[in-house]
Design a protein around this motif. Structure first.
Motif, PDB file in Angstrom:
ATOM      1  N   MET A 268       0.836  -1.195   0.000  1.00 37.15           N
ATOM      2  CA  MET A 268       0.000   0.000   0.000  1.00 37.15           C
ATOM      3  C   MET A 268       0.875   1.250   0.000  1.00 37.15           C
ATOM      4  N   LEU A 269       0.497   2.181  -0.865  1.00 35.59           N
ATOM      5  CA  LEU A 269       1.112   3.502  -0.904  1.00 35.59           C
ATOM      6  C   LEU A 269      -0.014   4.516  -0.787  1.00 35.59           C
ATOM      7  N   VAL A 270       0.309   5.701  -0.277  1.00 35.65           N
ATOM      8  CA  VAL A 270      -0.716   6.729  -0.090  1.00 35.65           C
ATOM      9  C   VAL A 270      -0.145   8.090  -0.454  1.00 35.65           C
ATOM     10  N   TRP A 271      -1.006   8.974  -0.939  1.00 34.46           N
ATOM     11  CA  TRP A 271      -0.632  10.360  -1.176  1.00 34.46           C
ATOM     12  C   TRP A 271      -1.859  11.229  -0.960  1.00 34.46           C
ATOM     13  N   ILE A 272      -1.633  12.508  -0.760  1.00 30.83           N
ATOM     14  CA  ILE A 272      -2.712  13.475  -0.537  1.00 30.83           C
ATOM     15  C   ILE A 272      -2.643  14.552  -1.609  1.00 30.83           C
ATOM     16  N   ASP A 273      -3.798  14.882  -2.157  1.00 28.51           N
ATOM     17  CA  ASP A 273      -3.906  16.012  -3.078  1.00 28.51           C
ATOM     18  C   ASP A 273      -4.173  17.244  -2.218  1.00 28.51           C
ATOM     19  N   GLN A 274      -3.135  18.034  -1.966  1.00 22.17           N
ATOM     20  CA  GLN A 274      -3.265  19.189  -1.076  1.00 22.17           C
ATOM     21  C   GLN A 274      -4.254  20.235  -1.596  1.00 22.17           C
ATOM     22  N   ASP A 275      -4.524  20.260  -2.885  1.00 23.55           N
ATOM     23  CA  ASP A 275      -5.517  21.199  -3.418  1.00 23.55           C
ATOM     24  C   ASP A 275      -6.919  20.871  -2.915  1.00 23.55           C
ATOM     25  N   LEU A 276      -7.152  19.625  -2.539  1.00 21.52           N
ATOM     26  CA  LEU A 276      -8.464  19.196  -2.050  1.00 21.52           C
ATOM     27  C   LEU A 276      -8.558  19.146  -0.531  1.00 21.52           C
ATOM     28  N   CYS A 277      -7.410  19.193   0.147  1.00 18.26           N
ATOM     29  CA  CYS A 277      -7.386  19.049   1.606  1.00 18.26           C
ATOM     30  C   CYS A 277      -8.073  20.233   2.284  1.00 18.26           C
ATOM     31  N   THR A 278      -8.972  19.917   3.227  1.00 17.10           N
ATOM     32  CA  THR A 278      -9.700  20.949   3.976  1.00 17.10           C
ATOM     33  C   THR A 278      -9.052  21.249   5.327  1.00 17.10           C
ATOM     34  N   GLY A 279      -8.017  20.481   5.702  1.00 21.67           N
ATOM     35  CA  GLY A 279      -7.307  20.732   6.952  1.00 21.67           C
ATOM     36  C   GLY A 279      -8.065  20.347   8.205  1.00 21.67           C
ATOM     37  N   ASP A 280      -9.069  19.481   8.076  1.00 20.27           N
ATOM     38  CA  ASP A 280      -9.860  19.067   9.231  1.00 20.27           C
ATOM     39  C   ASP A 280      -9.071  18.219  10.227  1.00 20.27           C
ATOM     40  N   GLY A 281      -8.060  17.527   9.761  1.00 21.30           N
ATOM     41  CA  GLY A 281      -7.215  16.734  10.652  1.00 21.30           C
ATOM     42  C   GLY A 281      -7.775  15.381  11.036  1.00 21.30           C
ATOM     43  N   LEU A 282      -8.867  14.947  10.406  1.00 23.85           N
ATOM     44  CA  LEU A 282      -9.427  13.639  10.739  1.00 23.85           C
ATOM     45  C   LEU A 282      -8.445  12.524  10.404  1.00 23.85           C
ATOM     46  N   CYS A 283      -7.659  12.712   9.353  1.00 22.16           N
ATOM     47  CA  CYS A 283      -6.657  11.706   8.993  1.00 22.16           C
ATOM     48  C   CYS A 283      -5.571  11.630  10.057  1.00 22.16           C
ATOM     49  N   VAL A 284      -5.211  12.766  10.618  1.00 25.58           N
ATOM     50  CA  VAL A 284      -4.203  12.810  11.680  1.00 25.58           C
ATOM     51  C   VAL A 284      -4.718  12.065  12.908  1.00 25.58           C
ATOM     52  N   ASP A 285      -6.004  12.236  13.210  1.00 28.02           N
ATOM     53  CA  ASP A 285      -6.606  11.519  14.339  1.00 28.02           C
ATOM     54  C   ASP A 285      -6.543  10.012  14.135  1.00 28.02           C
ATOM     55  N   ARG A 286      -6.754   9.555  12.908  1.00 25.50           N
ATOM     56  CA  ARG A 286      -6.791   8.124  12.621  1.00 25.50           C
ATOM     57  C   ARG A 286      -5.395   7.513  12.533  1.00 25.50           C
ATOM     58  N   SER A 287      -4.453   8.246  11.934  1.00 23.71           N
ATOM     59  CA  SER A 287      -3.124   7.678  11.712  1.00 23.71           C
ATOM     60  C   SER A 287      -2.054   8.767  11.766  1.00 23.71           C
ATOM     61  N   PRO A 288      -1.718   9.220  12.977  1.00 20.06           N
ATOM     62  CA  PRO A 288      -0.748  10.312  13.113  1.00 20.06           C
ATOM     63  C   PRO A 288       0.657   9.964  12.626  1.00 20.06           C
ATOM     64  N   ASP A 289       0.991   8.670  12.552  1.00 20.38           N
ATOM     65  CA  ASP A 289       2.307   8.292  12.047  1.00 20.38           C
ATOM     66  C   ASP A 289       2.408   8.430  10.529  1.00 20.38           C
ATOM     67  N   VAL A 290       1.265   8.497   9.858  1.00 24.15           N
ATOM     68  CA  VAL A 290       1.252   8.596   8.394  1.00 24.15           C
ATOM     69  C   VAL A 290       0.893  10.003   7.934  1.00 24.15           C
ATOM     70  N   PHE A 291      -0.021  10.677   8.655  1.00 22.45           N
ATOM     71  CA  PHE A 291      -0.534  11.978   8.222  1.00 22.45           C
ATOM     72  C   PHE A 291      -0.221  13.085   9.231  1.00 22.45           C
ATOM     73  N   PRO A 292       0.663  13.996   8.900  1.00 25.43           N
ATOM     74  CA  PRO A 292       0.847  15.187   9.739  1.00 25.43           C
ATOM     75  C   PRO A 292       0.172  16.400   9.099  1.00 25.43           C
ATOM     76  N   LEU A 293      -0.219  17.356   9.936  1.00 27.86           N
ATOM     77  CA  LEU A 293      -0.621  18.670   9.432  1.00 27.86           C
ATOM     78  C   LEU A 293       0.616  19.550   9.531  1.00 27.86           C
ATOM     79  N   LEU A 294       0.996  20.174   8.448  1.00 29.83           N
ATOM     80  CA  LEU A 294       2.165  21.042   8.462  1.00 29.83           C
ATOM     81  C   LEU A 294       1.760  22.483   8.747  1.00 29.83           C
ATOM     82  N   GLU A 295       2.744  23.381   8.747  1.00 34.85           N
ATOM     83  CA  GLU A 295       2.515  24.784   9.107  1.00 34.85           C
ATOM     84  C   GLU A 295       1.430  25.452   8.282  1.00 34.85           C
TER      85      GLU A 295
END
Length: 91
Positions: free
Chosen positions: A7-34
Protein backbone atom coordinates in the motif's frame (compact mmCIF):
# COMPACT_ATOMS: atom_id res chain seq x y z
CA UNK A 1 10.77 1.70 2.46
CA UNK A 2 10.33 -1.99 1.89
CA UNK A 3 10.08 -3.07 -1.75
CA UNK A 4 7.33 -5.54 -0.88
CA UNK A 5 5.02 -2.87 0.56
CA UNK A 6 1.52 -3.40 -0.82
CA UNK A 7 0.00 0.00 0.00
CA UNK A 8 1.11 3.50 -0.90
CA UNK A 9 -0.72 6.73 -0.09
CA UNK A 10 -0.63 10.36 -1.18
CA UNK A 11 -2.71 13.48 -0.54
CA UNK A 12 -3.91 16.01 -3.08
CA UNK A 13 -3.26 19.19 -1.08
CA UNK A 14 -5.52 21.20 -3.42
CA UNK A 15 -8.46 19.20 -2.05
CA UNK A 16 -7.39 19.05 1.61
CA UNK A 17 -9.70 20.95 3.98
CA UNK A 18 -7.31 20.73 6.95
CA UNK A 19 -9.86 19.07 9.23
CA UNK A 20 -7.22 16.73 10.65
CA UNK A 21 -9.43 13.64 10.74
CA UNK A 22 -6.66 11.71 8.99
CA UNK A 23 -4.20 12.81 11.68
CA UNK A 24 -6.61 11.52 14.34
CA UNK A 25 -6.79 8.12 12.62
CA UNK A 26 -3.12 7.68 11.71
CA UNK A 27 -0.75 10.31 13.11
CA UNK A 28 2.31 8.29 12.05
CA UNK A 29 1.25 8.60 8.39
CA UNK A 30 -0.53 11.98 8.22
CA UNK A 31 0.85 15.19 9.74
CA UNK A 32 -0.62 18.67 9.43
CA UNK A 33 2.17 21.04 8.46
CA UNK A 34 2.51 24.78 9.11
CA UNK A 35 0.21 25.56 6.18
CA UNK A 36 -2.67 23.73 7.95
CA UNK A 37 -2.83 21.05 5.27
CA UNK A 38 -2.24 17.31 5.65
CA UNK A 39 0.65 15.48 4.03
CA UNK A 40 1.97 11.92 4.13
CA UNK A 41 5.14 10.84 5.94
CA UNK A 42 7.67 8.23 4.97
CA UNK A 43 10.65 7.52 7.18
CA UNK A 44 9.71 10.49 9.35
CA UNK A 45 9.93 12.90 6.40
CA UNK A 46 6.81 14.65 5.03
CA UNK A 47 6.38 13.97 1.32
CA UNK A 48 5.44 17.48 0.28
CA UNK A 49 7.53 18.16 -2.79
CA UNK A 50 5.56 18.42 -5.03
CA UNK A 51 2.82 17.08 -2.73
CA UNK A 52 0.91 15.16 -5.39
CA UNK A 53 0.92 11.65 -6.74
CA UNK A 54 4.71 11.85 -7.11
CA UNK A 55 4.86 12.09 -3.29
CA UNK A 56 3.72 8.56 -2.58
CA UNK A 57 4.57 7.14 0.84
CA UNK A 58 4.80 3.47 1.75
CA UNK A 59 2.27 2.44 4.41
CA UNK A 60 3.39 -0.04 7.05
CA UNK A 61 1.13 -3.07 7.38
CA UNK A 62 0.08 -2.06 10.90
CA UNK A 63 -1.17 1.32 9.57
CA UNK A 64 -3.14 0.05 6.55
CA UNK A 65 -6.55 -0.16 8.25
CA UNK A 66 -6.19 3.31 9.78
CA UNK A 67 -5.14 4.80 6.42
CA UNK A 68 -8.16 3.25 4.70
CA UNK A 69 -10.46 4.58 7.43
CA UNK A 70 -8.88 8.04 7.12
CA UNK A 71 -9.50 8.02 3.36
CA UNK A 72 -13.12 6.96 3.85
CA UNK A 73 -13.95 9.72 6.34
CA UNK A 74 -11.94 12.52 4.71
CA UNK A 75 -14.31 15.44 3.98
CA UNK A 76 -12.00 16.74 1.24
CA UNK A 77 -11.79 13.33 -0.47
CA UNK A 78 -8.09 14.06 -0.94
CA UNK A 79 -6.44 10.83 0.26
CA UNK A 80 -5.46 8.46 -2.52
CA UNK A 81 -4.30 4.90 -2.01
CA UNK A 82 -2.36 2.82 -4.50
CA UNK A 83 -2.67 -0.94 -4.37
CA UNK A 84 -1.79 -3.22 -7.21
CA UNK A 85 -0.45 -0.40 -9.35
CA UNK A 86 -3.69 1.61 -9.55
CA UNK A 87 -4.27 4.94 -7.77
CA UNK A 88 -7.85 5.44 -6.63
CA UNK A 89 -9.70 7.56 -4.08
CA UNK A 90 -11.64 5.63 -1.44
CA UNK A 91 -14.47 8.15 -1.08
Amino acid sequence: PVASASMLVWIDQDLCTGDGLCVDRSPDVFPLLEDGIAYVVEGGIPQNDPGGSRSLAFVEKREESAVIEAAEICPGECIFIEMGGMIRPLN
